[in-house]
Design an enzyme around this catalytic site. Sequence first.
Site, PDB file in Angstrom:
ATOM      1  N   LYS A  52       0.812  -1.380  -0.172  1.00 14.83           N
ATOM      2  CA  LYS A  52       0.006   0.369   0.092  1.00 14.83           C
ATOM      3  C   LYS A  52       0.439   1.473  -0.026  1.00 14.83           C
ATOM      4  CE  LYS A  52      -3.966   0.221   2.418  1.00 14.83           C
ATOM      5  NZ  LYS A  52      -5.097   0.588   2.935  1.00 14.83           N
ATOM      6  N   ASP A 145     -14.529   1.738  10.595  1.00  9.53           N
ATOM      7  CA  ASP A 145     -14.746   2.535   9.419  1.00  9.53           C
ATOM      8  C   ASP A 145     -15.327   0.635   8.890  1.00  9.53           C
ATOM      9  OD1 ASP A 145     -14.981   3.611   7.381  1.00  9.53           O
ATOM     10  OD2 ASP A 145     -13.373   3.640   6.447  1.00  9.53           O
TER      11      ASP A 145
HETATM   12  P1  AMP Z   1      -8.021   0.400   0.712  1.00 11.63           P
HETATM   13  O1  AMP Z   1      -6.937   1.035   0.156  1.00 11.63           O
HETATM   14  O2  AMP Z   1      -7.721  -0.917   2.018  1.00 11.63           O
HETATM   15  O3  AMP Z   1      -9.270   0.270   0.231  1.00 11.63           O
HETATM   16  O4  AMP Z   1      -7.480  -0.993  -0.724  1.00 11.63           O
HETATM   17  C1  AMP Z   1      -7.874  -1.096  -2.235  1.00 11.63           C
HETATM   18  C2  AMP Z   1      -8.683  -1.941  -2.029  1.00 11.63           C
HETATM   19  O5  AMP Z   1      -6.443  -2.480  -3.006  1.00 11.63           O
HETATM   20  C3  AMP Z   1      -8.676  -2.985  -2.198  1.00 11.63           C
HETATM   21  O6  AMP Z   1     -10.045  -2.928  -2.082  1.00 11.63           O
HETATM   22  C4  AMP Z   1      -8.706  -4.388  -2.226  1.00 11.63           C
HETATM   23  O7  AMP Z   1      -9.230  -4.798  -4.202  1.00 11.63           O
HETATM   24  C5  AMP Z   1      -7.070  -4.134  -2.746  1.00 11.63           C
HETATM   25  N1  AMP Z   1      -6.231  -5.280  -1.663  1.00 11.63           N
HETATM   26  C6  AMP Z   1      -6.137  -3.945  -0.039  1.00 11.63           C
HETATM   27  N2  AMP Z   1      -5.148  -4.998   0.168  1.00 11.63           N
HETATM   28  C7  AMP Z   1      -4.644  -6.027   0.226  1.00 11.63           C
HETATM   29  C8  AMP Z   1      -4.470  -7.174   0.138  1.00 11.63           C
HETATM   30  N3  AMP Z   1      -3.867  -6.854   1.851  1.00 11.63           N
HETATM   31  N4  AMP Z   1      -4.525  -8.623  -0.523  1.00 11.63           N
HETATM   32  C9  AMP Z   1      -5.155  -7.914  -2.358  1.00 11.63           C
HETATM   33  N5  AMP Z   1      -5.491  -6.800  -2.172  1.00 11.63           N
HETATM   34  C10 AMP Z   1      -5.662  -5.752  -1.497  1.00 11.63           C
END
Ligand code: AMP
Length: 435
Positions: A52, A145
């Site tokens: 991320k 959230d």
């Molecule tokens: P977020 O910023 O956590 O909402 O992440 C955005 C998107 O990235 C999520 O909706 C997932 O589709 C993907 N994502 C986030 N974290 C993961 C993870 N640990 N493994 C796989 N996909 C992820």
Amino acid sequence: MPELKHAGDEPPSPAEKTLFKRYEISYLLGYGAFAKVYYARDAHNKEHVAIKVINKQKIIKGGLTANVKREISIMRQLRHPNIVRLREVLANKKKIYFVLEYARGGELFAKVAKSRFSEHLSRRYFQQLISVVGYCHSRGVFHRDLKLENLLLDEKWKLKVTDFGLSAVTNQIRNDGLLHTVCGTPAYVAPEILLKNGYDGAKVDIWSCGIILFALNSGYLPFNDSNLMVMYRKILTGEFRIPQWTSPELKRLLSRLLDTNPVTRITVDEILKDPWFKIGYEEVEFHHDYLELKDNRSDTSSSTGDELKPYLKAMNAFDIITFSSGYDLSGLFDDREDRERFLSQDSPEKIIETVVAVAEGVGLTVVVKKEWCVKVVGGYKCNFEMVVEVKRLTDELVVVEVRVRESEVETGNRMWKDKVKPGLSGLVYETGPAG
Ligand code: AMP
């Protein structure tokens, strides 16, 4: 149901393809309110990870540095089979990278958007969710959230909750207006939040769990209206219709979860005793190794209470590097040939003495030696020159900077890399992945 987010196909910039000489970035998995998430492979052990990426400037501009610092230290210590594990936090000048356990099965949201789940399947996911919520609440951590988009699946369809601990930050970034275009649906918001009279984090999470269970069983959200004011009114009055295919036991549980009064709303302990919930429920065994932290930082001052002290102790060097002010440590990740820096918990005196012993052991001569600095020379016509400087970073940590100069670069590098550096390895503060 809100629109399903699609993972874009935007490739990472060439400079980002391999992060910190370790993580090979492949493609964009998705993006959230304040970050892009990439799929990557750990070159050391070939493990799959999700990275991320957050723009540091947004955090600093939003005045959120302290929050991020706190949330990271919490998240690093949450160990539950149904929580996406935060393995490591890295940073360079512009960005912060959260190296996360990779949830191969994607979003639960995508599965339920295709077709609603049976009661049996809804229960299986709800049980895992409550296990996570109970685990976190008993440690004083609230998600605030929870929503379907934060529920991921692994390759065995096991639930993996993401963003536990980071959500408070996400929310504040949104409120700050920096990311106003991605303001999420308020469909999961508890009535007491709308009333703005302060709220209990545990009760709010339970409400969101109710929304999630409702959505799994019915395939749509209980409070949904294109008109925000109408949606708010429905939430405040608890106006929702449970589909007719729902069993009386589940109906009863849903109305207890979506009780608009937080005082009478069902608690985690009560959920665990609920007849519908209990069917086939297996308690999860937790790892309690967070209590055995090697790091004994004494600064645990915080308004979060005793529960969180073990987590706060776990602030690691990367967190410090990421957020230290007044001293630009981004260079720690530079790949300059003539300069290397590492972190140490040893005293400057011990560090200087070790450098002297190692240098003299390989035939180098000490020409300057001060409390915080040492210069050694050697080789033919003293062409090799090395300056080691110690700078204090925190009460417990120092940065050791090594500058090497040699007219013949290759020989100089060999002297440093093959002869001197191995002798200093015992001084290096090992951060490593939080695993
Ligand atoms: P977020 O910023 O956590 O909402 O992440 C955005 C998107 O990235 C999520 O909706 C997932 O589709 C993907 N994502 C986030 N974290 C993961 C993870 N640990 N493994 C796989 N996909 C992820």
